[in-house]
Design a protein around this motif. Structure first.
Motif, short mmCIF file in Angstrom:
data_model
loop_
_atom_site.label_atom_id
_atom_site.label_comp_id
_atom_site.label_asym_id
_atom_site.label_seq_id
_atom_site.Cartn_x
_atom_site.Cartn_y
_atom_site.Cartn_z
N VAL A 135 8.65 0.31 1.17
CA VAL A 135 8.35 0.95 -0.12
C VAL A 135 8.52 -0.07 -1.24
CG1 VAL A 135 8.89 2.86 -1.67
CG2 VAL A 135 9.23 3.13 0.80
N VAL A 136 7.48 -0.21 -2.06
CA VAL A 136 7.54 -1.11 -3.22
C VAL A 136 7.16 -0.31 -4.46
CG1 VAL A 136 6.70 -3.25 -4.26
CG2 VAL A 136 6.94 -3.10 -1.77
N PRO A 137 8.14 0.22 -5.20
CA PRO A 137 7.82 0.96 -6.42
C PRO A 137 7.53 -0.01 -7.58
CG PRO A 137 10.19 1.00 -6.01
CD PRO A 137 9.58 0.22 -4.90
N VAL A 138 6.48 0.26 -8.32
CA VAL A 138 6.16 -0.54 -9.51
C VAL A 138 5.97 0.40 -10.68
CG1 VAL A 138 5.08 -2.36 -8.13
CG2 VAL A 138 3.65 -0.57 -9.10
N GLU A 139 6.24 -0.09 -11.88
CA GLU A 139 6.07 0.72 -13.09
C GLU A 139 4.85 0.20 -13.85
OE1 GLU A 139 10.37 1.88 -14.64
OE2 GLU A 139 10.35 -0.17 -13.86
N TRP A 140 3.96 1.15 -14.22
CA TRP A 140 2.72 0.75 -14.90
C TRP A 140 2.26 1.87 -15.83
CZ3 TRP A 140 0.43 -3.81 -15.26
CH2 TRP A 140 -0.87 -3.88 -15.73
N GLU A 141 2.03 1.50 -17.08
CA GLU A 141 1.53 2.46 -18.08
C GLU A 141 2.38 3.74 -18.09
OE1 GLU A 141 -0.89 1.89 -20.22
OE2 GLU A 141 -1.35 -0.09 -19.41
N ASN A 142 3.70 3.55 -18.10
CA ASN A 142 4.64 4.67 -18.14
C ASN A 142 4.52 5.59 -16.92
OD1 ASN A 142 6.84 5.92 -19.39
ND2 ASN A 142 5.53 7.46 -20.35
N HIS A 143 4.08 5.03 -15.82
CA HIS A 143 4.02 5.75 -14.54
C HIS A 143 4.79 4.95 -13.49
CE1 HIS A 143 0.73 7.88 -16.51
NE2 HIS A 143 0.69 8.74 -15.49
N LYS A 144 5.25 5.64 -12.47
CA LYS A 144 5.87 4.97 -11.33
C LYS A 144 4.93 5.10 -10.14
CE LYS A 144 9.97 4.88 -8.38
NZ LYS A 144 11.18 5.61 -7.93
N ILE A 145 4.56 3.96 -9.58
CA ILE A 145 3.67 3.96 -8.40
C ILE A 145 4.49 3.50 -7.20
CG2 ILE A 145 1.55 3.06 -7.38
CD1 ILE A 145 0.61 2.41 -10.27
N ASN A 146 4.70 4.41 -6.25
CA ASN A 146 5.40 4.06 -5.01
C ASN A 146 4.37 3.58 -3.99
OD1 ASN A 146 8.16 4.76 -5.64
ND2 ASN A 146 7.53 6.91 -5.56
N LEU A 147 4.31 2.27 -3.79
CA LEU A 147 3.37 1.68 -2.83
C LEU A 147 4.03 1.65 -1.46
CD1 LEU A 147 2.33 -1.29 -5.13
CD2 LEU A 147 0.87 0.67 -4.56
N LEU A 148 3.40 2.29 -0.49
CA LEU A 148 3.92 2.31 0.88
C LEU A 148 3.08 1.33 1.70
CD1 LEU A 148 4.12 6.09 0.66
CD2 LEU A 148 6.10 4.82 1.43
N ASP A 149 3.58 0.11 1.84
CA ASP A 149 2.84 -0.96 2.54
C ASP A 149 3.00 -0.76 4.04
OD1 ASP A 149 1.47 -3.24 3.17
OD2 ASP A 149 3.13 -4.61 2.72
N THR A 150 1.91 -0.50 4.74
CA THR A 150 1.96 -0.16 6.17
C THR A 150 1.43 -1.30 7.04
OG1 THR A 150 -0.27 0.79 6.24
CG2 THR A 150 1.53 2.25 5.57
N PRO A 151 1.84 -1.36 8.32
CA PRO A 151 1.27 -2.35 9.24
C PRO A 151 -0.17 -2.00 9.58
CG PRO A 151 3.33 -1.39 10.08
CD PRO A 151 2.87 -0.53 8.96
N GLY A 152 -0.98 -3.03 9.84
CA GLY A 152 -2.36 -2.79 10.22
C GLY A 152 -2.58 -2.89 11.72
N TYR A 153 -1.60 -3.43 12.44
CA TYR A 153 -1.76 -3.60 13.89
C TYR A 153 -1.44 -2.30 14.61
CZ TYR A 153 -2.37 -8.51 12.89
OH TYR A 153 -2.86 -9.69 12.40
N PHE A 154 -2.27 -1.95 15.59
CA PHE A 154 -2.21 -0.63 16.21
C PHE A 154 -0.89 -0.36 16.92
CE2 PHE A 154 -6.98 -1.59 16.71
CZ PHE A 154 -7.24 -1.16 15.41
N ASP A 155 -0.19 -1.42 17.34
CA ASP A 155 1.08 -1.24 18.04
C ASP A 155 2.16 -0.65 17.13
OD1 ASP A 155 -0.23 -2.41 20.12
OD2 ASP A 155 1.36 -3.82 20.63
N PHE A 156 1.91 -0.63 15.83
CA PHE A 156 2.91 -0.11 14.90
C PHE A 156 2.37 1.09 14.13
CE2 PHE A 156 3.26 -4.74 15.42
CZ PHE A 156 4.46 -4.77 16.13
N ALA A 157 1.49 1.86 14.81
CA ALA A 157 0.84 3.01 14.17
C ALA A 157 1.85 4.10 13.80
CB ALA A 157 -0.23 3.59 15.09
#
Length: 691
Positions: free
Chosen positions: A66-88
């Motif tokens: 989880v990488v939360p960032v603040e932008w234009e008085n909003h909080k965006i919680n970015l959930l960075d996921t794996p792209g490899y199928f073994d970690f689905a």
């Protein structure tokens, strides 16, 4: 980090093919928003998202962060996921708590299998979607080819919000199709520019498509469209926002995560067009524990508290970190919560917002937001935390089935307890890891989503828990039975000083039609040839004997044993003597009653696109499989077949290879059948070598 109200939060799962640039894009958003002072790079091993030692070593994402960032008085919680199928499994955790999905495509490699998989993951949860084409600064990047591929796959909903401007083959800016303004990159900032004449013809149909989408939002806008009146920017943005939430508009943006191009527009677009938790999940179904009925939970700070633990991290120094999303109410530090799954209470001491591995302490987490807490004693991934006065259970996480299996053993004797403890902690982190003890074959089996997944488990056991293990091909759980009928005598007679040992049985062995039972025991003794008090000893001898067959030492099933005669000695007979006599009769009798080897047959369902039908059916036939039928399912074909389990080893990898990762399968043991004679001899020989 300040506390944000529900309407000012965006929870977005960042999905895409392995290596498409998701982590670099998240890093660029974190840098531009001021969450970090230096933009890390995946190849340098210094990004916020990939902080685990294994991720840094392999230079790929293997866990959702989880990488939360603040932008234009909003909080965006970015959930960075794996792209490899073994970690689905990690992707499933992210999309369970996300309100929308950002699917990243590399402009260099284009739409890939992982793009399609990401779309399917988002569709499962009916999440609004947005595409971002990164690597646009690469001379091989071609946005138009990607747009054509996306339109072919997903239809007219695909709406490019930007068109790249190129000069001498270089990506130097873009046209904002919504505002119909040109933008050029000048050193460290963007300047407004004229739209190049060469692009106007290409932009016109794109702009027209967007305006049509806007017009369809209401009768008033439709009338304005037919009267050829200009829409205001606010009307366009509001209409597109609604269209995105309803899945009727899928924006496509472009830029470069690595070089921080187009990131500002992306962040603005997330805030403008992606839903807040109150819009997308204004109500959520949950089970009321007291009434066992489904009830609506509203995403509001005024509601009673409910939260879902969607991920667990085991930190060697801190201990267990539980990541959760609050669905209703406000969670404050020092609260006492009820875990409705485990029926226990948990004390919350400190609350955190995680940014990668960084813990930012906060006093409260409001409805719709994501937070973390440490050292929960009896809470696991998928558990609901709530108020005891109103116990509810939120929907858990549906993980993919783990079908890739290997046997595992320690390299050093005495490390069995270490393995068990380490695996238990890894399973808490990653529920797609399964461990099973195969007592019949004296092996410990570990299941994962693929070979790479299991390799990572081995590596983590060594690095985190200091235990070295090796994986090896598991033994197939063969069984043995008989096809013939025989009457045989088993006699145990031994004389030594004092009392001797004497037991004598005559047993009739024959097949039992039910192969799900090991044996059936009967006695038909007349005239007291064997006293009744020795019958249990005979059955005990039989029970122990069927654990190991005469052909290859596998368990025996489907055996009917009838005690028909025998003899005893009034002094020397004992329970032990009759048990040994039964064992002797078993070994002789089964050997002469036409023993055969049985193999497990698994029911297999393979879901594939139509293009791969011939290859998959041909491969199943090579594996001695029987194709039973084909069923159209969600635009694909499901092949139903039965295959010997021994032929399915490594099928996860083989299927991915044959279908470029587009195929999936499930399997379960259906029954046991006789092994062909030529293979039976081979299995027996291998068993003798091992012995």
């Amino acid at each position: 980090m300040k506390s944000y109200s529900s309407g000012k939060i965006r929870n977005i799962a960042v999905l895409g093919h392995g290596g498409s640039g998701k982590t670099n894009l998240v890093e660029a958003m974190a840098f531009l928003s001021g969450a970090t002072k230096r933009q890390g790079k995946v190849y340098e091993g210094n990004t916020i998202s990939d902080f685990d030692d294994e991720e840094i070593k392999r230079k790929i994402s293997m866990a959702t962060s989880v990488v939360p960032v603040e932008w234009e008085n909003h909080k965006i919680n970015l959930l960075d996921t794996p792209g490899y199928f073994d970690f689905a499994g990690e992707v499933k955790e992210a999309i369970r708590v996300a309100d929308s999905a950002l699917i990243v495509i590399s402009g260099r490699t284009g739409v890939a299998v992982g793009t399609e998989k990401s779309w399917e993951h988002a569709e499962e949860r009916q999440l609004p979607k947005m595409f971002f084409v990164t690597d646009m600064d690469d001379e091989q990047a071609n946005l138009y080819d990607i747009l054509n591929d996306l339109k072919e796959l997903y239809g007219k909903r695909i709406a490019p919000f930007q068109v790249p401007i190129r000069e001498n083959g270089e990506f130097v800016g873009f046209v904002n199709v919504i505002k119909m303004e040109g933008r050029k990159f000048v050193k460290d900032h963007i300047e407004t520019c004229e739209i190049p004449e060469t692009l106007k013809e290409e932009i016109e149909p794109i702009r027209e498509m967007i305006l049509e989408a806007v017009a369809e939002r209401s009768e008033e806008l439709m009338e304005k469209y037919f009267m050829q009146e200009e829409f205001t920017l606010e009307e366009i943005q509001n209409a597109l926002h609604e269209g995105v939430i309803e899945g009727e508009v899928i924006p496509v943006l472009c830029g470069s995560g690595k070089h921080n191009i187009g990131i500002q527009v992306l962040l603005n677009s997330i805030v403008k067009y992606m839903p807040s938790p109150t819009e997308e999940h204004a109500t959520l179904l949950a089970k009321d524990i007291d009434s066992q009925e489904l009830i609506n939970i509203k995403c509001s700070e005024d509601e009673t508290l409910s939260a879902l633990v969607f991920k667990t991290i085991i930190d060697p120094y801190i201990g267990k970190i539980s990541l959760f999303r609050v669905y209703s109410g406000i969670l404050k530090s020092d609260a006492t919560l009820y875990n409705s799954n485990q029926e226990t209470t948990e004390k919350i001491n400190h609350l955190y917002c995680l940014r990668g591995k960084q813990q930012i302490e906060v006093k409260e987490i409001k409805a719709g937001d994501i937070g973390a807490v440490t050292k929960l004693s009896a809470t696991y991934t998928g558990d609901t935390l709530c108020n005891k006065e109103r116990p509810i259970e939120l929907e858990g996480i549906q993980y993919p089935e783990s079908l890739s299996v290997m046997a595992i053993r320690p390299k050093n004797k005495g490390d069995e307890d270490k393995i068990s403890s380490g695996l238990q902690k890894l399973i808490e982190e990653d529920p797609t890891i399964k461990v099973e003890i195969d007592s019949a074959n004296h092996q410990e089996l570990i299941y994962g989503l693929g070979e790479q997944h299991l390799e990572v488990v081995v590596s983590k056991l060594q690095s985190k828990f200091n235990v070295e293990v090796e994986l090896y091909k598991p033994k197939v759980p063969y069984k043995e039975t008989i096809k013939g009928k025989i009457k045989i005598q088993g006699k145990h007679k031994k004389q030594s000083g004092g009392h001797g040992q004497y037991g004598d049985v005559i047993i009739e062995f024959e097949p039992l039609t039910d192969l799900n039972r090991a044996y059936e025991f009967e006695e038909k003794i007349f005239g007291g040839a064997v006293p009744k008090n020795f019958f249990p000893a005979v059955e005990k001898g039989l029970e122990e004997s069927v654990q190991k067959g005469v052909l290859a030492g596998y368990p025996v099933v489907g055996l009917k044993a009838t005690l028909v005669d025998g003899s005893y000695h009034p002094v020397d007979s004992s329970e032990m003597a009759f048990k040994i006599a039964t064992t002797i009769a078993f070994k002789k009798g089964v050997q002469e009653a036409n023993p055969i080897l049985l193999e497990p047959i698994v029911s297999v369902r393979v879901l594939i696109p139509n293009d791969y039908m011939g290859d998959i059916i041909g491969d199943l036939n090579k594996r001695r499989g029987r194709v039973l039928g084909m069923v159209p399912l969600d635009g694909k074909q499901e092949i139903q077949a039965e295959v010997p389990m021994s032929e399915m080893f490594g099928y996860t990898t083989d299927l991915r290879s044959m279908t470029q990762g587009r195929g999936t399968f499930t399997m379960k043991i259906e029954r046991y059948e006789q092994v062909p004679s030529e293979l039976q001899n081979k299995v027996i020989e291998e068993s003798k070598k091992e012995a």
